[in-house]
Enzyme design. Sequence first.
Site, PDB file in Angstrom:
ATOM      1  N   GLY A  88      36.581  51.168  43.730  1.00 50.96           N
ATOM      2  CA  GLY A  88      36.329  49.762  43.443  1.00 50.96           C
ATOM      3  C   GLY A  88      35.058  49.589  42.624  1.00 50.96           C
ATOM      4  N   ARG A 107      44.129  45.996  44.020  1.00 53.15           N
ATOM      5  CA  ARG A 107      42.935  45.273  44.504  1.00 53.15           C
ATOM      6  C   ARG A 107      42.497  44.191  43.504  1.00 53.15           C
ATOM      7  NH1 ARG A 107      38.776  49.680  46.597  1.00 53.15           N
ATOM      8  NH2 ARG A 107      37.716  47.752  47.221  1.00 53.15           N
ATOM      9  N   SER A 140      35.023  39.694  46.787  1.00 51.74           N
ATOM     10  CA  SER A 140      34.191  40.898  46.649  1.00 51.74           C
ATOM     11  C   SER A 140      32.855  40.529  46.029  1.00 51.74           C
ATOM     12  CB  SER A 140      34.904  41.912  45.735  1.00 51.74           C
ATOM     13  OG  SER A 140      34.062  43.017  45.480  1.00 51.74           O
ATOM     14  N   SER A 141      31.822  41.259  46.433  1.00 46.46           N
ATOM     15  CA  SER A 141      30.506  41.086  45.801  1.00 46.46           C
ATOM     16  C   SER A 141      30.371  41.983  44.574  1.00 46.46           C
ATOM     17  CB  SER A 141      29.404  41.461  46.796  1.00 46.46           C
ATOM     18  OG  SER A 141      29.442  42.858  47.067  1.00 46.46           O
ATOM     19  N   GLN A 142      31.315  42.900  44.400  1.00 48.64           N
ATOM     20  CA  GLN A 142      31.138  43.926  43.363  1.00 48.64           C
ATOM     21  C   GLN A 142      31.175  43.357  41.940  1.00 48.64           C
ATOM     22  OE1 GLN A 142      34.095  46.906  44.283  1.00 48.64           O
ATOM     23  NE2 GLN A 142      32.896  47.753  45.976  1.00 48.64           N
ATOM     24  N   ASP A 192      32.347  47.301  55.938  1.00 47.08           N
ATOM     25  CA  ASP A 192      32.850  48.685  55.889  1.00 47.08           C
ATOM     26  C   ASP A 192      32.724  49.382  57.239  1.00 47.08           C
ATOM     27  OD1 ASP A 192      33.464  48.411  53.232  1.00 47.08           O
ATOM     28  OD2 ASP A 192      31.970  49.834  52.483  1.00 47.08           O
ATOM     29  N   LYS A 245      37.223  60.470  49.754  1.00 49.30           N
ATOM     30  CA  LYS A 245      36.742  59.360  48.897  1.00 49.30           C
ATOM     31  C   LYS A 245      35.226  59.197  49.031  1.00 49.30           C
ATOM     32  CE  LYS A 245      37.975  54.688  47.411  1.00 49.30           C
ATOM     33  NZ  LYS A 245      36.943  53.676  47.556  1.00 49.30           N
TER      34      LYS A 245
END
Length: 414
Positions: free
Chosen positions: A83, A111, A157-159, A300, A397
């Site tokens: 991500g 996603r 999402s903050s991404q 998470d 991952k």
Amino acid sequence: MSAVWARVPGSKSLTNRALAIAAMADGVTELDEPLVSDDTTAFANALVALGVPVERQARRWIVTGMGGAPRLRSGGVWCEDAGTAARFLPPVAAAGGGAFDFDGTDQLRARPLRPLIDALRALGATVEPAGDGGGLPFRLVSDGLKGGELTLTSRTSSQYLSGLLMAGPLMANPLTVVAPELVSRPYIDMTIALMARFGVRVTESGPDRFTVHPGRYVGTRYSVEPDASTASYVFAAAAVTGSEVSVNGLGSASLQGDSQFVDVLSRAGAEVTVESDRVTVRGPRRLRGGFTVDMGPISDTFMTLAAIAPLADAPIRITGVGHARLKESDRIDAMAQNLASCGVPVRTGPDWIEISPMDPSPALIHCRRDHRIAMSFSVLGLRVHGLVLDDPACVSKTFPGCHAELARLFGGDR
Ligand SMILES: O=C(O)C1=C[C@@H](OP(=O)(O)O)[C@@H](O)[C@H](O)C1
Ligand SMILES: C=C(OP(=O)(O)O)C(=O)O
């Protein structure tokens, strides 16, 4: 009882931020103790595909900064399952200009990415999606990004915000992003702290309003902290086996929000000591339940708690984690289904899960190719014989050595 030292590899989030920022910096960056895993390898390979030299030595990665945007003006960028690659790298590539084809695995394609695509368009780029327009794959064509002010949907999402902020110094005008309903806020604090470490300032000029000040990143030597999300597994394992485990290099000054997971373990009865450069957890005789905890900012780690919750003496309710349905798997559903397979009473809602006490029965755990589902049930497996993961290898991952480390610390052969 004396503490055992866990070997927790470097933070994924810090490694990938440092790689992105180092790529845009003036001069060379030496990253000490980077995480070496699928996500960080994918991220480094994607930067190499954009023309950024990344030399990978055993415990040090050396990035030759571009003094601005990556050099190559066209190419394919493969994000694999990461991500962070899909959300951080499009703004960086677009800020330099060129034509790029972004793609990833089916898991990553599923996603959300739409808010970032909309933001890149608002900043002047053209994004041509191959599918329904919601996410990967897409072709990004840009002549540089103009900056200025925009509103970014940050509920899922903050991404997206992290990616835009990091690329901010490369834009023509100072960037201000208003990000209402922002989830996973500690990751934005991490982004801001890392940008500052490389010389660029971001200020919060109003509620959920972030401004990147003009400046240039300067290459540096940076040592990556152990990954706090990964550490949650060894701390939870200590909590359910009544042992004592310490992690060095994580402490009260950690840049990672997930370092707060130990506070949740403390509510569940574990003895927790946080020092400046070390965290120690000692398990109680029996986990204590009977509480509700909002784990939205540290989502998470909600599966780590959910997996061990059946061993507590009363129900545990975890709230605020709706956005965890949009990660490598629908994590609320994955936890609920797998716990139910073990005979554990579970209830769920759109953004919560409640787990009641029960001796779990042996079961086949469906990991859904989600490393955190595999790692969380590996911890429960230290107490429940006959839990079998259908995909133990998916831990690569973020923590390729997970099973070996749990076996070294707590015995057994998972
Ligand atoms: O910025 C980051 O490094 C991350 C942000 C979080 O994602 P969301 O912002 O999508 O919740 C987290 O779940 C992910 O593992 C890493
Ligand atoms: C959500 C995660 O990863 P990402 O979003 O970086 O792919 C994770 O590691 O739990």
